[in-house]
Motif scaffolding. Sequence first.
Motif, PDB file in Angstrom:
ATOM      1  N   THR A 136       0.841  -1.194   0.000  1.00  6.77           N
ATOM      2  CA  THR A 136       0.000   0.000   0.000  1.00  6.77           C
ATOM      3  C   THR A 136       0.873   1.238   0.000  1.00  6.77           C
ATOM      4  O   THR A 136       1.890   1.294   0.697  1.00  6.77           O
ATOM      5  N   ILE A 137       0.486   2.228  -0.814  1.00  8.20           N
ATOM      6  CA  ILE A 137       1.079   3.561  -0.768  1.00  8.20           C
ATOM      7  C   ILE A 137       0.080   4.476  -0.076  1.00  8.20           C
ATOM      8  O   ILE A 137      -1.088   4.560  -0.492  1.00  8.20           O
ATOM      9  N   VAL A 138       0.495   5.138   0.971  1.00  6.11           N
ATOM     10  CA  VAL A 138      -0.322   6.169   1.619  1.00  6.11           C
ATOM     11  C   VAL A 138       0.135   7.512   1.071  1.00  6.11           C
ATOM     12  O   VAL A 138       1.339   7.796   1.052  1.00  6.11           O
ATOM     13  N   HIS A 139      -0.805   8.328   0.620  1.00  8.94           N
ATOM     14  CA  HIS A 139      -0.380   9.612   0.055  1.00  8.94           C
ATOM     15  C   HIS A 139      -1.354  10.727   0.403  1.00  8.94           C
ATOM     16  O   HIS A 139      -2.509  10.487   0.766  1.00  8.94           O
ATOM     17  N   SER A 140      -0.860  11.943   0.312  1.00  8.60           N
ATOM     18  CA  SER A 140      -1.712  13.117   0.463  1.00  8.60           C
ATOM     19  C   SER A 140      -2.425  13.377  -0.855  1.00  8.60           C
ATOM     20  O   SER A 140      -2.038  12.873  -1.908  1.00  8.60           O
ATOM     21  N   GLY A 141      -3.493  14.180  -0.791  1.00  8.40           N
ATOM     22  CA  GLY A 141      -4.216  14.486  -2.009  1.00  8.40           C
ATOM     23  C   GLY A 141      -4.696  15.932  -2.012  1.00  8.40           C
ATOM     24  O   GLY A 141      -4.982  16.493  -0.951  1.00  8.40           O
ATOM     25  N   PRO A 142      -4.744  16.574  -3.182  1.00 10.70           N
ATOM     26  CA  PRO A 142      -4.415  15.982  -4.473  1.00 10.70           C
ATOM     27  C   PRO A 142      -2.913  15.915  -4.730  1.00 10.70           C
ATOM     28  O   PRO A 142      -2.135  16.604  -4.084  1.00 10.70           O
ATOM     29  N   ASP A 164      -5.461   7.605   0.864  1.00 16.13           N
ATOM     30  CA  ASP A 164      -5.001   8.987   0.913  1.00 16.13           C
ATOM     31  C   ASP A 164      -5.734   9.788   1.980  1.00 16.13           C
ATOM     32  O   ASP A 164      -6.771   9.380   2.496  1.00 16.13           O
ATOM     33  N   PHE A 165      -5.136  10.911   2.330  1.00 14.15           N
ATOM     34  CA  PHE A 165      -5.743  11.887   3.234  1.00 14.15           C
ATOM     35  C   PHE A 165      -5.593  13.260   2.589  1.00 14.15           C
ATOM     36  O   PHE A 165      -4.678  13.482   1.788  1.00 14.15           O
ATOM     37  N   PRO A 166      -6.484  14.210   2.881  1.00 18.62           N
ATOM     38  CA  PRO A 166      -6.391  15.528   2.250  1.00 18.62           C
ATOM     39  C   PRO A 166      -5.143  16.272   2.682  1.00 18.62           C
ATOM     40  O   PRO A 166      -4.641  16.085   3.798  1.00 18.62           O
ATOM     41  N   ALA A 167      -4.637  17.117   1.799  1.00 11.97           N
ATOM     42  CA  ALA A 167      -3.369  17.809   2.047  1.00 11.97           C
ATOM     43  C   ALA A 167      -3.348  18.533   3.382  1.00 11.97           C
ATOM     44  O   ALA A 167      -2.350  18.505   4.094  1.00 11.97           O
ATOM     45  N   GLY A 168      -4.425  19.173   3.768  1.00 11.69           N
ATOM     46  CA  GLY A 168      -4.436  19.931   5.019  1.00 11.69           C
ATOM     47  C   GLY A 168      -4.872  19.135   6.229  1.00 11.69           C
ATOM     48  O   GLY A 168      -5.244  19.726   7.255  1.00 11.69           O
ATOM     49  N   LEU A 188       5.435   2.946   1.213  1.00 14.35           N
ATOM     50  CA  LEU A 188       5.869   4.337   1.038  1.00 14.35           C
ATOM     51  C   LEU A 188       4.756   5.273   1.471  1.00 14.35           C
ATOM     52  O   LEU A 188       3.573   5.006   1.239  1.00 14.35           O
ATOM     53  N   ILE A 189       5.146   6.368   2.087  1.00 13.09           N
ATOM     54  CA  ILE A 189       4.231   7.480   2.365  1.00 13.09           C
ATOM     55  C   ILE A 189       4.663   8.620   1.454  1.00 13.09           C
ATOM     56  O   ILE A 189       5.806   9.095   1.546  1.00 13.09           O
ATOM     57  N   TYR A 190       3.773   9.023   0.562  1.00 14.14           N
ATOM     58  CA  TYR A 190       4.145   9.985  -0.474  1.00 14.14           C
ATOM     59  C   TYR A 190       3.304  11.253  -0.334  1.00 14.14           C
ATOM     60  O   TYR A 190       2.073  11.204  -0.311  1.00 14.14           O
ATOM     61  N   LEU A 191       3.997  12.371  -0.254  1.00 14.18           N
ATOM     62  CA  LEU A 191       3.345  13.668  -0.043  1.00 14.18           C
ATOM     63  C   LEU A 191       3.656  14.625  -1.185  1.00 14.18           C
ATOM     64  O   LEU A 191       4.648  14.467  -1.897  1.00 14.18           O
TER      65      LEU A 191
END
Length: 437
Positions: A136-142, A164-168, A188-191
């Motif tokens: 799984t990749i966890v990332h911020s969005g967009p 994903d979670f929202p940028a703020g 990976l956690i990708y921001l």
Amino acid sequence: MPGDKTEADLTGVERRISPKPPVEKIAGRKLKPSTLMMGHGYDPALSEGSLKPPIFLTSTFVFPSAAAGKRHFEGVTGKRPGGAEGLVYSRFNGPNQEILEDRLAIWEEAEDALAFSSGMSAIATLFLSMVKPGDTIVHSGPLYAATETLIARVLGRFGVQWLDFPAGATREEIDAVMTKAATGRVALIYLESPANPTNVLVDVEAVAASRDAIFGTSPDKPPIAIDNTFLGPLWHQPLRHGADIVVYSLTKYAGGHSDLVAGGVLGTKAQIDTIRAMRNTIGTICDPNTAWMLLRSLETLELRMSRAGENAARVCAYLRDHPKVERVGYLGFPRDDRQADIYARHCTGAGSTFSLYLKGGEAEAFAFLDALRIAKLAVSLGGTETLASHPAGMTHLSVSDERKAALDITDNLVRISIGVEDADDLIADFTQALDAI
């Protein structure tokens, strides 16, 4: 630049010339990145006294001995970590690329850096070096639309999942997503901060704290990578706030003249070694001519970004109060207390790329864009010229309507990257373009 050379003195006897040690301090004073960009990593004595590095247009390099050749290949094949100790083959390394990588690392005090043929090739190589089916990749969005496509549609075909979670997002919101992801292997956690194109900041410190609380502090915890293209390296340095890897589209501010395409990855030596091994395999290194052009551009990076940032502050102050503007998504005007807090802890400047929300919809946005005379209607950002585009209909067209709505990528949104022109001229251009709506 690696390697020694020989030079005949007046008696005809060859003597060995070794690279001079780098000058990083003078009288105990640590030199600033803007100073080091003028010569770090390059010794003119190794290139016939040329003030600037030549462009090394060669596909391969001659080994001084068979044993040296074996030693180099032990590095590039991964039998010995750290890459080659000399020049091998232009898919692996080259003088221009190595000088560039040395200088890129300086800005953020990273242990190591790699240069790539584009920002997306850097991101793709990063992902391919980290993930395997079922991860799984966890990332911020967009995220940049091509990055979202790579994660969801390309890696998804090979069994890689994402959350994903929202940028703020707050720490609690980040924890909720991390906890859900932790039921499997998070690779990976990708921001991306600020988010493209909404200009919302991610709390990197909160992400790092959440990661450590949920996954522990062992070496197996998922690394945090962040796309720092919008603010870096002048206005944001994520390695100081808990990130392990920083990604750049060097096409943007680092290149800064809209005349090249390249990418970069910076970080810890251990992480970079892993990514280097994948780059060596799939050949996503940048070419020597592009590396040379980036070396040229890095010499003026601080000057260009400073001027563009000053211009953006003036332009946004004008646009914020215009009757045809709904709001301006500019980091200098935080949208709420949460964003103001992240900005105060993470950033040293508001940047020069922002989101302009016009009153109306696509028709009004298109009328504004078509009326511009100084600003150019083109995608990309961070160049010497001012650029404007329509994310919903251009860079993020491939994103579903539902996701665009959830991420505030609306039809009335125009993304603007301010350049180094005269600020009053830019304000005049935006005034007449708004009048055309």
